[in-house]
Write an enzyme that holds these catalytic residues in place. Sequence first.
Site, PDB file in Angstrom:
ATOM      1  N   ASN A 134      84.140 134.764 -34.347  1.00  0.00           N
ATOM      2  CA  ASN A 134      85.588 135.228 -34.738  1.00  0.00           C
ATOM      3  C   ASN A 134      85.273 135.877 -36.260  1.00  0.00           C
ATOM      4  O   ASN A 134      85.008 135.458 -36.969  1.00  0.00           O
ATOM      5  CB  ASN A 134      86.317 134.036 -34.917  1.00  0.00           C
ATOM      6  CG  ASN A 134      87.787 134.323 -35.480  1.00  0.00           C
ATOM      7  OD1 ASN A 134      88.123 135.473 -35.784  1.00  0.00           O
ATOM      8  ND2 ASN A 134      88.648 133.416 -35.424  1.00  0.00           N
TER       9      ASN A 134
ATOM     10  N   LYS B  41      83.486 133.675 -38.893  1.00  0.00           N
ATOM     11  CA  LYS B  41      83.534 132.317 -38.409  1.00  0.00           C
ATOM     12  C   LYS B  41      82.829 132.253 -37.132  1.00  0.00           C
ATOM     13  O   LYS B  41      82.909 132.774 -36.265  1.00  0.00           O
ATOM     14  CB  LYS B  41      85.022 131.857 -38.356  1.00  0.00           C
ATOM     15  CG  LYS B  41      85.773 131.421 -39.422  1.00  0.00           C
ATOM     16  CD  LYS B  41      86.806 130.608 -39.013  1.00  0.00           C
ATOM     17  CE  LYS B  41      88.145 130.896 -39.658  1.00  0.00           C
ATOM     18  NZ  LYS B  41      89.366 130.457 -39.307  1.00  0.00           N
TER      19      LYS B  41
ATOM     20  N   ARG C 286      86.455 137.023 -30.415  1.00  0.00           N
ATOM     21  CA  ARG C 286      87.686 137.250 -30.882  1.00  0.00           C
ATOM     22  C   ARG C 286      87.615 138.510 -31.019  1.00  0.00           C
ATOM     23  O   ARG C 286      86.782 139.185 -31.764  1.00  0.00           O
ATOM     24  CB  ARG C 286      88.157 136.814 -32.288  1.00  0.00           C
ATOM     25  CG  ARG C 286      89.283 137.148 -32.538  1.00  0.00           C
ATOM     26  CD  ARG C 286      89.778 136.416 -33.931  1.00  0.00           C
ATOM     27  NE  ARG C 286      91.182 137.177 -34.571  1.00  0.00           N
ATOM     28  CZ  ARG C 286      91.336 137.299 -35.629  1.00  0.00           C
ATOM     29  NH1 ARG C 286      90.342 137.449 -36.601  1.00  0.00           N
ATOM     30  NH2 ARG C 286      92.261 138.083 -35.986  1.00  0.00           N
TER      31      ARG C 286
ATOM     32  N   HIS D 244      97.700 137.337 -33.497  1.00  0.00           N
ATOM     33  CA  HIS D 244      97.479 136.042 -33.610  1.00  0.00           C
ATOM     34  C   HIS D 244      97.681 135.395 -32.178  1.00  0.00           C
ATOM     35  O   HIS D 244      98.146 134.304 -31.942  1.00  0.00           O
ATOM     36  CB  HIS D 244      98.605 135.303 -34.304  1.00  0.00           C
ATOM     37  CG  HIS D 244      98.328 135.574 -35.804  1.00  0.00           C
ATOM     38  ND1 HIS D 244      99.357 135.802 -36.891  1.00  0.00           N
ATOM     39  CD2 HIS D 244      97.109 135.689 -36.561  1.00  0.00           C
ATOM     40  CE1 HIS D 244      98.792 135.689 -37.961  1.00  0.00           C
ATOM     41  NE2 HIS D 244      97.446 135.983 -37.840  1.00  0.00           N
TER      42      HIS D 244
ATOM     43  N   LEU E  80     101.733 130.385 -39.676  1.00  0.00           N
ATOM     44  CA  LEU E  80     101.903 130.658 -41.007  1.00  0.00           C
ATOM     45  C   LEU E  80     100.367 130.325 -41.673  1.00  0.00           C
ATOM     46  O   LEU E  80     100.192 129.135 -42.053  1.00  0.00           O
ATOM     47  CB  LEU E  80     103.069 129.890 -41.459  1.00  0.00           C
ATOM     48  CG  LEU E  80     104.454 129.622 -40.870  1.00  0.00           C
ATOM     49  CD1 LEU E  80     105.501 128.741 -41.337  1.00  0.00           C
ATOM     50  CD2 LEU E  80     104.946 131.170 -40.686  1.00  0.00           C
TER      51      LEU E  80
ATOM     52  N   GLY F   2      97.967 135.423 -43.052  1.00  0.00           N
ATOM     53  CA  GLY F   2      98.685 136.206 -42.196  1.00  0.00           C
ATOM     54  C   GLY F   2      99.648 135.458 -41.545  1.00  0.00           C
ATOM     55  O   GLY F   2      99.451 134.085 -41.434  1.00  0.00           O
TER      56      GLY F   2
ATOM     57  N   ARG G 249     100.624 140.800 -47.773  1.00  0.00           N
ATOM     58  CA  ARG G 249     101.355 141.818 -46.913  1.00  0.00           C
ATOM     59  C   ARG G 249     102.878 141.572 -47.061  1.00  0.00           C
ATOM     60  O   ARG G 249     103.345 140.347 -47.034  1.00  0.00           O
ATOM     61  CB  ARG G 249     101.001 141.624 -45.500  1.00  0.00           C
ATOM     62  CG  ARG G 249      99.614 142.179 -45.303  1.00  0.00           C
ATOM     63  CD  ARG G 249      99.076 142.144 -43.778  1.00  0.00           C
ATOM     64  NE  ARG G 249      98.006 141.381 -43.504  1.00  0.00           N
ATOM     65  CZ  ARG G 249      97.479 140.597 -42.559  1.00  0.00           C
ATOM     66  NH1 ARG G 249      98.303 140.646 -41.403  1.00  0.00           N
ATOM     67  NH2 ARG G 249      96.332 139.811 -42.752  1.00  0.00           N
TER      68      ARG G 249
ATOM     69  N   ARG H 244      99.468 126.889 -51.823  1.00  0.00           N
ATOM     70  CA  ARG H 244      99.437 125.237 -52.349  1.00  0.00           C
ATOM     71  C   ARG H 244      99.671 125.548 -53.860  1.00  0.00           C
ATOM     72  O   ARG H 244     100.429 124.824 -54.468  1.00  0.00           O
ATOM     73  CB  ARG H 244      97.835 124.828 -52.393  1.00  0.00           C
ATOM     74  CG  ARG H 244      97.943 123.470 -51.104  1.00  0.00           C
ATOM     75  CD  ARG H 244      96.153 123.299 -51.248  1.00  0.00           C
ATOM     76  NE  ARG H 244      95.645 124.711 -50.615  1.00  0.00           N
ATOM     77  CZ  ARG H 244      94.630 124.769 -50.084  1.00  0.00           C
ATOM     78  NH1 ARG H 244      93.982 123.298 -49.747  1.00  0.00           N
ATOM     79  NH2 ARG H 244      94.021 125.573 -49.623  1.00  0.00           N
TER      80      ARG H 244
ATOM     81  N   GLY I 106      97.537 127.376 -41.888  1.00  0.00           N
ATOM     82  CA  GLY I 106      97.262 126.625 -42.918  1.00  0.00           C
ATOM     83  C   GLY I 106      98.704 126.058 -43.517  1.00  0.00           C
ATOM     84  O   GLY I 106      98.841 125.027 -43.975  1.00  0.00           O
TER      85      GLY I 106
ATOM     86  N   ASN J 215     100.820 122.350 -43.190  1.00  0.00           N
ATOM     87  CA  ASN J 215     100.447 121.478 -44.302  1.00  0.00           C
ATOM     88  C   ASN J 215     101.735 121.703 -45.189  1.00  0.00           C
ATOM     89  O   ASN J 215     101.788 120.621 -46.072  1.00  0.00           O
ATOM     90  CB  ASN J 215      99.341 122.034 -45.086  1.00  0.00           C
ATOM     91  CG  ASN J 215      98.034 121.658 -44.261  1.00  0.00           C
ATOM     92  OD1 ASN J 215      97.730 120.407 -43.972  1.00  0.00           O
ATOM     93  ND2 ASN J 215      97.303 122.731 -44.056  1.00  0.00           N
TER      94      ASN J 215
ATOM     95  N   GLU K 124      91.850 128.518 -32.730  1.00  0.00           N
ATOM     96  CA  GLU K 124      91.465 129.464 -31.945  1.00  0.00           C
ATOM     97  C   GLU K 124      90.088 129.510 -31.218  1.00  0.00           C
ATOM     98  O   GLU K 124      89.842 130.053 -30.242  1.00  0.00           O
ATOM     99  CB  GLU K 124      91.678 130.683 -32.776  1.00  0.00           C
ATOM    100  CG  GLU K 124      92.985 130.863 -33.329  1.00  0.00           C
ATOM    101  CD  GLU K 124      93.217 132.129 -34.427  1.00  0.00           C
ATOM    102  OE1 GLU K 124      93.542 133.249 -34.269  1.00  0.00           O
ATOM    103  OE2 GLU K 124      93.411 131.651 -35.612  1.00  0.00           O
TER     104      GLU K 124
HETATM  105  P1  ADP Z   1      94.109 132.146 -42.464  1.00  0.00           P
HETATM  106  O1  ADP Z   1      95.061 133.064 -42.041  1.00  0.00           O
HETATM  107  O2  ADP Z   1      93.056 133.102 -43.469  1.00  0.00           O
HETATM  108  O3  ADP Z   1      93.184 131.535 -41.499  1.00  0.00           O
HETATM  109  P2  ADP Z   1      95.083 129.634 -43.089  1.00  0.00           P
HETATM  110  O4  ADP Z   1      95.773 129.374 -41.889  1.00  0.00           O
HETATM  111  O5  ADP Z   1      93.913 128.808 -43.542  1.00  0.00           O
HETATM  112  O6  ADP Z   1      94.456 131.106 -43.394  1.00  0.00           O
HETATM  113  O7  ADP Z   1      96.149 129.243 -44.384  1.00  0.00           O
HETATM  114  C1  ADP Z   1      96.071 129.544 -45.511  1.00  0.00           C
HETATM  115  C2  ADP Z   1      97.262 129.111 -46.458  1.00  0.00           C
HETATM  116  O8  ADP Z   1      97.452 127.883 -46.166  1.00  0.00           O
HETATM  117  C3  ADP Z   1      97.071 129.360 -47.940  1.00  0.00           C
HETATM  118  O9  ADP Z   1      98.251 129.896 -48.492  1.00  0.00           O
HETATM  119  C4  ADP Z   1      96.961 128.049 -48.303  1.00  0.00           C
HETATM  120  O10 ADP Z   1      97.395 127.710 -49.622  1.00  0.00           O
HETATM  121  C5  ADP Z   1      97.758 127.107 -47.345  1.00  0.00           C
HETATM  122  N1  ADP Z   1      97.577 125.824 -47.376  1.00  0.00           N
HETATM  123  C6  ADP Z   1      96.554 125.242 -47.099  1.00  0.00           C
HETATM  124  N2  ADP Z   1      96.642 123.681 -47.340  1.00  0.00           N
HETATM  125  C7  ADP Z   1      97.994 123.672 -47.640  1.00  0.00           C
HETATM  126  C8  ADP Z   1      98.938 122.496 -48.154  1.00  0.00           C
HETATM  127  N3  ADP Z   1      98.579 121.368 -48.172  1.00  0.00           N
HETATM  128  N4  ADP Z   1     100.055 122.789 -48.866  1.00  0.00           N
HETATM  129  C9  ADP Z   1     100.595 124.027 -48.740  1.00  0.00           C
HETATM  130  N5  ADP Z   1      99.852 124.894 -48.252  1.00  0.00           N
HETATM  131  C10 ADP Z   1      98.467 124.838 -47.773  1.00  0.00           C
END
Ligand code: ADP
Length: 399
Positions: free
Chosen positions: A7, A14, A93, A182, A211, A214, A243, A286, A332, A336, A386
């Site tokens: 990917n 990745k 991918r 996505h 979310l 991206g 973005r 976060r 992410g 979370n 993915e």
């Molecule tokens: P990508 O699109 O690069 O694959 P991810 O799906 O890993 O990104 O998401 C990254 C986002 O998720 C970041 O904004 C990160 O701060 C947020 N994130 C990850 N863990 C947490 C958490 N425990 N609480 C809030 N936001 C989180």
Amino acid sequence: MKILVMNSGSSSLKFQLFNKEGLTVVASGLIGAIGEPLGLVSIRYLDGKGHEQHIELKDRIVDHRDAIEIMMKLFQEKQILSDVTQLAGVGHRVVHGGEAFHEPTLVTNDVLTEIHKLTPLAPLHNPVNITGIEVVMEKVPCVPQVAVFDTAFHQSIPEHAYLYALPYSLYKEQRVRRYGFHGTSHAFVSKAAAEYLGKPYEDLKCITLHLGNGASAAAIDHGICVDTSMGFTPLEGLVMGTRCGDLDPAILFYLVREIGMDINEMDTLLNKKSGLKGICGNNDMRSISKLAEAGDRQALLAFHIFCYRIKKYIGSYLAVLGGADCLIFTGGIGENAVSVRATCLAGLENLGLTLDPQKNNNRSDAIMEIQSDSSPCKILVVPTNEELEIAHQTLALIG
Ligand code: ADP
């Protein structure tokens, strides 16, 4: 025998190596900061005794070809894949499949030529995806390869939803339309939700919210994607890390006229300096959540702008679908960020979405239901995967 999934992002690779039998993970890793002065290689794998090992290296990684060489060398050195003939197939991918690809496709020279032709639609991504395919072709020419397109899942979107209200000739001659991205994640989580709910996928009406850095939303009607928030490029739709998402296009004319901004500056502004980062200087949810809780005004504003846009898309997709069986959070942030989920669902009770605050606070690696007992629409948190979806698609095609 093993299945390798690659990917590639614009500056990262990745990868995951699966046992063909049962698709269990043997190794997974990330090679990041490709092309920068100091790159990072991180890999987790199971050694001969089944113990998990972790290696982290810092080195200059020149380009994606170099990254693949490093990955292959580590596979050999650590005896993760001592012999490339153990590869049953490689899944990639590929970001843009245009209108040519509606489903995962076995790579042939003709397919590769077609992916090359789509490069102007994804100039940062398709070339690195192509490099991955070409390097594998050179090293192990007889191993079948499968291209899994980010856009393919959205090819079912009807004309009235994928066309922009621009002169029709721009679509006919330049293929300017909504493609959506996505797709692998939206497909994976919606199928996983159907299985979890014990509902045939063909009967499922759902909204998926991916979310991450991206971010995109999709409306899925009876197992078919009927709309998505990303458009001709991944810039449209929800507010993202850097973005802007939806925007009045006339803002660009204004910036050109008033401050003489050029095309490259506008590209950087909208793709790299906007979104959460543009509003509060930070693109990590976060940190933003922590700063917002501590009373930082800009962080709180960024948080609310982010959640408000999601709420608008939920409302519009409920209208598109005429109601939904379930709403899915993934990525992410979706998986979370408890407070993001709570904020974008606040006030949607009359539309059939009622969150249970206690359940919303739970954490799990598995699928979680977070709606209250009275909520007609299920609200699920579904971890996306993915790479596993690409491995499944690869296995399905190579047999
Ligand atoms: P990508 O699109 O690069 O694959 P991810 O799906 O890993 O990104 O998401 C990254 C986002 O998720 C970041 O904004 C990160 O701060 C947020 N994130 C990850 N863990 C947490 C958490 N425990 N609480 C809030 N936001 C989180």
